[in-house]
Design a protein around this motif. Structure first.
Motif, short mmCIF file in Angstrom:
data_model
loop_
_atom_site.label_atom_id
_atom_site.label_comp_id
_atom_site.label_asym_id
_atom_site.label_seq_id
_atom_site.Cartn_x
_atom_site.Cartn_y
_atom_site.Cartn_z
N GLY A 80 0.82 -1.19 0.00
CA GLY A 80 0.00 0.00 0.00
C GLY A 80 0.86 1.25 0.00
N LEU B 262 -2.78 5.52 0.73
CA LEU B 262 -3.66 4.51 1.32
C LEU B 262 -3.40 4.37 2.81
N CYS B 263 -2.14 4.40 3.23
CA CYS B 263 -1.82 4.31 4.66
C CYS B 263 -2.44 5.46 5.43
N TRP C 34 -1.71 -5.57 0.89
CA TRP C 34 -3.02 -6.16 0.66
C TRP C 34 -2.95 -7.26 -0.39
N GLU D 154 -6.52 -6.62 3.93
CA GLU D 154 -5.41 -5.70 4.15
C GLU D 154 -4.68 -6.09 5.43
#
Length: 300
Positions: free
Chosen positions: A90, A94-95, A105, A115
């Motif tokens: 990721g 996204l984090c 993921w 995830e």
């Protein structure tokens, strides 16, 4: 290895309804929106654990599984890659969206997204229930609760989730109507269950456990006021000893609200086979007998 069910994400055209449903019925805490106006709910001091994105149709988006730290995450990702799982890293965007330190993921054989992360944001003493409650939710080292997926082939699903991912079997229920396997990753009897439904894949329900029976009883009293139906009546399960009720939600999936679930100890636990899912109760209501429950789709 995986330590907990950390968070879940779904999407729905009725995402806004969760702003009332989550606090006023479940007792969750409504927190600041996620990207795109996603509704976020907290059930403890972790900043959020349930996220409902805006969408044109009900969708299961992801299950988030928590690792202890970055070392465990890296080692587990390497292990999965060595076993043939296509794991993706990721990015920082996204984090930040998931409020975790690091994330990877992958998808299961039928496309359900999972995830892996560590370092999810938390704020001590921040949780305030959305309605009057005696004790809040059972989380801590047991994680959010449990999820139940419907899968077309339980043998193949067990091969992936148990043999490849390392989920540990708690027990199973087999009869003319059910073929379900239950798996744990911590002391909670199961954080994951897989129910065989040939030709279909999807998200059946999310379970949240209260610390006090009174909070479960109050939720049942609030169902009519919140225009929410009972899918299965109050009952007690044979395998995890949970006293619970299954209710509808704004977005297709069921919510199981429970109290008194069994805690397992891997040093002494022995998996059993049960024929009945419940000692008593858990009777399907009239509508539930004719309407499919969950965010489920047919597959070829």
């Amino acid at each position: 290895m995986i330590q907990e069910l950390s968070y879940v994400g779904l999407a729905s055209p009725r995402s806004e309804d969760w702003r009332d449903y989550g606090p006023n019925l479940l007792g969750a805490m409504l927190v600041a929106d996620g990207p795109g106006g996603a509704v976020r709910l907290a059930v403890d001091d972790v900043d959020y654990r349930i996220e409902i994105h805006r969408a044109e149709a009900d969708e299961f988006r992801y299950a988030g599984w928590g690792m202890a730290n970055e070392t465990d995450l890296h080692a587990y990702v390497d292990l999965l890659a060595g076993r043939g799982v296509d794991v993706h890293q990721g990015d920082q965007t996204l984090c930040r969206e998931r409020e975790v330190a690091e994330l990877a993921w992958f998808s299961d054989p039928w496309g359900l997204r999972h995830e892996l992360s560590w370092g999810k944001s938390a704020t001590p003493n921040s949780f305030q229930p959305g309605r009057v409650m005696r004790g809040g939710f059972v989380t801590g080292d047991q994680g959010l609760g449990h999820v139940v997926f419907q899968v077309p082939d339980l043998v193949e699903a067990n091969r992936f989730y148990a043999d490849t991912l390392g989920f540990r079997l708690s027990d199973r229920i087999i009869n003319d109507h059910f073929n379900i396997r239950f798996y744990h990753v911590n002391g909670r009897h199961h954080s994951l269950a897989l129910a065989e439904t040939p030709g279909h894949i999807g998200f059946n329900h999310l379970m949240l456990e209260y610390r006090h029976m009174d909070d479960l009883g109050r939720a049942i009293d609030l169902l009519a006021r919140n225009d929410t139906e009972i899918v299965q009546t109050l009952g007690r399960h044979t395998n995890d000893l949970m006293t619970s009720v299954y209710i509808g939600s704004p977005s297709g999936l069921q919510i199981e609200l429970g109290y008194g679930g069994l805690v397992v100890d891997d040093l002494s636990w022995v998996a059993r086979t049960y024929r009945k899912p419940s000692y008593w109760g858990h009777r399907y209501t009239g509508n539930a007998m004719t309407k499919a429950r969950g965010i489920i789709r047919s597959i070829a």
